[in-house]
Design a protein around this motif. Sequence first.
Motif, short mmCIF file in Angstrom:
data_model
loop_
_atom_site.label_atom_id
_atom_site.label_comp_id
_atom_site.label_asym_id
_atom_site.label_seq_id
_atom_site.Cartn_x
_atom_site.Cartn_y
_atom_site.Cartn_z
N ARG A 133 0.83 -1.21 0.00
CA ARG A 133 0.00 0.00 0.00
C ARG A 133 0.86 1.25 0.00
N GLU A 134 1.95 1.23 0.76
CA GLU A 134 2.83 2.40 0.81
C GLU A 134 3.48 2.64 -0.54
N ALA A 135 3.91 1.57 -1.19
CA ALA A 135 4.48 1.72 -2.53
C ALA A 135 3.45 2.30 -3.49
N MET A 136 2.21 1.85 -3.37
CA MET A 136 1.16 2.38 -4.24
C MET A 136 0.88 3.85 -3.93
N ARG A 137 0.95 4.22 -2.66
CA ARG A 137 0.75 5.63 -2.32
C ARG A 137 1.78 6.51 -3.01
N VAL A 138 3.04 6.07 -3.01
CA VAL A 138 4.07 6.84 -3.69
C VAL A 138 3.84 6.81 -5.19
N MET A 139 3.47 5.65 -5.72
CA MET A 139 3.19 5.52 -7.14
C MET A 139 2.07 6.46 -7.58
#
Length: 220
Positions: A133-139
Amino acid sequence: MTTDADDIPIKRYHHGSLPEALLAASEAVLLRDGIAGLGLRAIAREAGVSHTAPKHHFGDTTGLVSELAAVGYRRLADAMGEAAGGLADAAERRSAIARAYVHFAYGNAAMFGLMFRNEKIDMHRPALAEAAREAMRVMAAIIGARAETEGETPVSLGSTEAMRITTAWGYVHGLAILLIDQRLGGIVQVTPAFDNPLDLVDAALRDVRFGFVSAEPTNK
């Protein structure tokens, strides 16, 4: 000399966090033997601990490799966040995040492959789900989406944003896979503009708008 306690080292593990040592050993096995080599006994042997230690801390192979995949997602999020840090211009931020994604994948092919192998990992494991989820937030910054509070996850997306981020993700992920699978060499061979496939992809991320900007509405 060893004992039958799970956490007692056999030869290499001496102090510190055993779960962290097992994750480090897992990554070493992954890099040396590939995804197929990720077994609890092989990982325990690499860490120098009893063969029951990984099961004691992670339950089973899926639990351990899921935690390792979470490490990969956290590294990916960090790489994208650092690349975009301080960039106010939206286009520059999109380009930086996309480039960081592709370079992370290309430079960490074994880890990246594990992160997307659903038959090996369990995306419902809390640590892995949170890291993804954190990677997606940055993405999501590729399309300019922002959480209401800095660092908040998940980002709330409208339908247009959802479609744009899906397209953008597919674009950069596809380029990463083409690089990893060495599918771009033929194109590089027939153009003098690029020395290698990575240069070609960097140029595509810099100059090609597809995937990053939605089509403008047309008047009929």
